[in-house]
Design a protein around this motif. Sequence first.
Motif, PDB file in Angstrom:
ATOM      1  N   ARG A 109       0.811  -1.217   0.000  1.00 22.25           N
ATOM      2  CA  ARG A 109       0.000   0.000   0.000  1.00 22.25           C
ATOM      3  C   ARG A 109       0.847   1.271   0.000  1.00 22.25           C
ATOM      4  N   ASP A 137       2.664   1.691  -3.549  1.00 17.90           N
ATOM      5  CA  ASP A 137       1.591   2.620  -3.919  1.00 17.90           C
ATOM      6  C   ASP A 137       0.435   1.919  -4.634  1.00 17.90           C
ATOM      7  N   MET A 138       0.059   0.766  -4.125  1.00 15.44           N
ATOM      8  CA  MET A 138      -1.062   0.031  -4.701  1.00 15.44           C
ATOM      9  C   MET A 138      -2.359   0.429  -4.012  1.00 15.44           C
ATOM     10  N   THR A 139      -3.451   0.283  -4.722  1.00 16.24           N
ATOM     11  CA  THR A 139      -4.772   0.493  -4.122  1.00 16.24           C
ATOM     12  C   THR A 139      -5.095  -0.722  -3.250  1.00 16.24           C
ATOM     13  N   GLU A 140      -6.148  -0.595  -2.459  1.00 14.90           N
ATOM     14  CA  GLU A 140      -6.567  -1.729  -1.638  1.00 14.90           C
ATOM     15  C   GLU A 140      -6.936  -2.924  -2.517  1.00 14.90           C
ATOM     16  N   GLN A 186      -5.794  -3.630  -5.551  1.00  9.67           N
ATOM     17  CA  GLN A 186      -4.581  -4.210  -6.140  1.00  9.67           C
ATOM     18  C   GLN A 186      -3.828  -5.040  -5.104  1.00  9.67           C
ATOM     19  N   VAL A 195     -10.568  -7.352  -0.092  1.00  8.22           N
ATOM     20  CA  VAL A 195     -10.267  -5.944   0.180  1.00  8.22           C
ATOM     21  C   VAL A 195     -10.454  -5.662   1.668  1.00  8.22           C
ATOM     22  N   LYS A 241      -7.852  -3.958   4.280  1.00 11.28           N
ATOM     23  CA  LYS A 241      -8.205  -2.816   5.130  1.00 11.28           C
ATOM     24  C   LYS A 241      -7.937  -3.112   6.598  1.00 11.28           C
TER      25      LYS A 241
END
Length: 164
Positions: A121, A125-128, A130, A139, A143
């Motif tokens: 993350r 720099d990945m999204t949740e 990804q 996801v 989180k």
Amino acid sequence: MADRSEYDAFVEDAWSRLLRTAYLLTRDWALAEDLVQTALLKVWLAWPRVRQEREAYTRKIVFNVYVSWWRRRWRQVELPSGEPPDRTETADRMGEADERETIWRALGRLPARQRAVVVLRFFEDMTEAQAAETLGCSVGTVKSQTSKALAKLRVDESLLVRRG
């Protein structure tokens, strides 16, 4: 032979990014190289089946191999080494080195799954979504693991501030 040249080009292109990720997980360049090489061997064995998102597929293997190594290590007896390695730092970069060392120690105290999520993350720099895809989880798990990791890092930081 075309597959081999495609694979070689892929390795050349992705090596440094995969190595950086592996280093952030292991905090050891030699282990990071071993981790990437192990992952790339697994990718080579599956190369004919891997057509799209080859780097994402390889990154997922890196994380899976890292987690399996981490689990295996807990079952082994660890033996202390004789002396810590010598460190040579220049005076003008000591503050930067201290900060970097603090970050590595904090990451090192996180459980493997939480460390993997933080690396994906915040360093990759990945999204949740990804990160969830890479780790093969939901996801919601990303989180919750991120939340737990950040809470642990905050506690560690507050302890450092009180001691200092």
